[in-house]
Design an enzyme around this catalytic site. Structure first.
Site, PDB file in Angstrom:
ATOM      1  N   ASP A 193     -10.970   2.951   3.778  1.00 60.91           N
ATOM      2  CA  ASP A 193     -11.545   1.661   3.395  1.00 60.91           C
ATOM      3  C   ASP A 193     -13.052   1.736   3.168  1.00 60.91           C
ATOM      4  O   ASP A 193     -13.636   0.860   2.550  1.00 60.91           O
ATOM      5  CB  ASP A 193     -11.303   0.654   4.530  1.00 60.91           C
ATOM      6  CG  ASP A 193     -10.161  -0.284   4.223  1.00 60.91           C
ATOM      7  OD1 ASP A 193      -9.784  -0.386   3.049  1.00 60.91           O
ATOM      8  OD2 ASP A 193      -9.659  -0.908   5.171  1.00 60.91           O
ATOM      9  N   LYS A 228       0.845  -1.203   0.000  1.00 61.54           N
ATOM     10  CA  LYS A 228       0.000   0.000   0.000  1.00 61.54           C
ATOM     11  C   LYS A 228       0.878   1.250   0.000  1.00 61.54           C
ATOM     12  O   LYS A 228       0.600   2.227  -0.695  1.00 61.54           O
ATOM     13  CB  LYS A 228      -0.949  -0.011   1.209  1.00 61.54           C
ATOM     14  CG  LYS A 228      -2.088  -1.001   1.013  1.00 61.54           C
ATOM     15  CD  LYS A 228      -2.866  -1.294   2.270  1.00 61.54           C
ATOM     16  CE  LYS A 228      -3.830  -2.465   1.987  1.00 61.54           C
ATOM     17  NZ  LYS A 228      -4.471  -3.002   3.174  1.00 61.54           N
ATOM     18  N   GLN A 277      -4.969  -2.066   9.478  1.00 66.92           N
ATOM     19  CA  GLN A 277      -4.827  -3.357   8.813  1.00 66.92           C
ATOM     20  C   GLN A 277      -5.411  -4.460   9.698  1.00 66.92           C
ATOM     21  O   GLN A 277      -5.008  -4.628  10.845  1.00 66.92           O
ATOM     22  CB  GLN A 277      -3.337  -3.620   8.530  1.00 66.92           C
ATOM     23  CG  GLN A 277      -3.078  -4.870   7.729  1.00 66.92           C
ATOM     24  CD  GLN A 277      -3.593  -4.788   6.297  1.00 66.92           C
ATOM     25  OE1 GLN A 277      -3.456  -3.765   5.632  1.00 66.92           O
ATOM     26  NE2 GLN A 277      -4.203  -5.865   5.823  1.00 66.92           N
TER      27      GLN A 277
END
Ligand code: NAP
Length: 288
Positions: free
Chosen positions: A120, A53, A97
């Site tokens: 997200d 990422k 995460q």
């Protein structure tokens, strides 16, 4: 021949479209959009995802910070860090995460991260806006599926769609995005009886059951569009595979996503897009 829907190619296009947006943001506000990633513990795969990422951010000119916390981090320490990031004006997107170590609560994280920084699109506040039809951003994976459909000009309006799986991350938001694109959607799950009868009626099937090679040719009608979200490292010969037996689709389905190289690459691309969008929204309207 089945048309292979190439997620790598579409993801490349999404990333390329972000380069001028990031440059414009930098020019206007004197800094690049910034993603903060929080990772707790030593899960090897998670560390690889986080590193990818970071690299993806850098490639399009965005900046990122990785907050690496030890496995013994307490909930209150994690919460403090998230509150700090929520209030940091230089942070546009926050991503925690998952999975977290067992003693930490994903629920608390999903309650705490501000919707206006939720890269997200999965916090409860963010999903609230999304399901109310006023999304700040859309959850990355289903948004990536929509992007693939758009890229290949696959018509959705008026079509019958079946989504297999009802998780908050994939299935439910997928069903909503397809509904908003004017498909008529059936949502299946592990308690659905005679699922094959339903998938066989669909013009478009999105499979996100998390069960390796669950569906094959006999579950789809001729010329169906098949999108496989599943991702498993346990296919034949230990190869990566999806929820669909892709090799059976040739000469049967009209188009399908492979695994790997289908939906997978889209998720990070949409994370970058979401971060960029959140940065632009907050910069335009600091009250947002
Ligand atoms: P999940 O939370 O485990 O949800 C799976 C869903 O599938 C559940 O709703 C479950 O039903 C349903 N299901 C399970 N077995 C089924 C069966 N035999 N028939 C019909 N429905 C069934 O999984 P998820 O997080 O949504 O992820 C799904 C898959 O997508 C996984 O393989 C995951 O690795 C992959 N994934 C890939 C990406 C990507 O970037 N490509 C991103 C996210 C997820 P119940 O609700 O009744 O239990």
């Amino acid at each position: 021949m089945v048309l292979i829907l190439d997620g790598k190619e579409v993801a490349k296009e999404v990333r390329a479209s972000l380069v001028p947006r990031v440059a414009k943001f930098k020019e206007t506000y004197g800094r690049a959009p910034h993603l903060s990633v929080v990772i707790v513990g030593d899960d090897k795969a998670s560390h690889v995802y986080v590193k990818n990422k970071k690299i993806a951010c850098e490639k399009i000119g965005m900046t990122s910070t990785i907050h690496t916390l030890p496995a013994e981090t307490t909930q209150s320490e994690l919460n403090q860090i998230l509150s700090k990031l929520n209030n940091d004006n230089g942070v546009d997107g926050i991503l925690v995460q998952f999975p977290l170590p067992k003693h930490l609560s994903a629920d608390e994280v999903l309650k705490l991260v501000s919707a206006e920084k939720d890269a997200d699109g999965l916090t409860y506040e963010s999903l609230g806006y999304f399901f109310a039809g006023k999304p700040l951003v859309s959850p990355c994976t289903p948004a990536g599926v929509m992007e693939i459909l758009k890229h290949y000009r696959i018509p959705v309006e008026g079509k019958r769609a079946v989504v297999v799986g009802r998780s908050n991350i994939v299935g439910k938001p997928m069903a909503l995005l397809l509904t908003e694109a004017n498909a008529t959607v059936t949502l299946c799950h592990s308690k659905t009886s005679n699922m094959s009868e339903l998938t066989k009626q669909a013009d478009l099937v999105v499979v996100a059951a998390g069960k390796a090679r669950l569906l094959g040719k006999e579950d789809f009608k001729k010329d169906a569009i098949v999108i496989d979200v599943g991702m498993h490292g346990s296919g034949q010969g230990g190869k990566l595979c999806g929820d669909v037996r892709f090799e059976e689709l040739d000469g049967w389905a009209k188009a399908a996503t492979p695994v790997p190289g289908g939906v997978g690459p889209m998720t990070i691309a949409m994370l970058l897009k979401n971060t960029c969008q959140l940065a632009e929204q907050r910069a335009r309207d600091p009250q947002f």
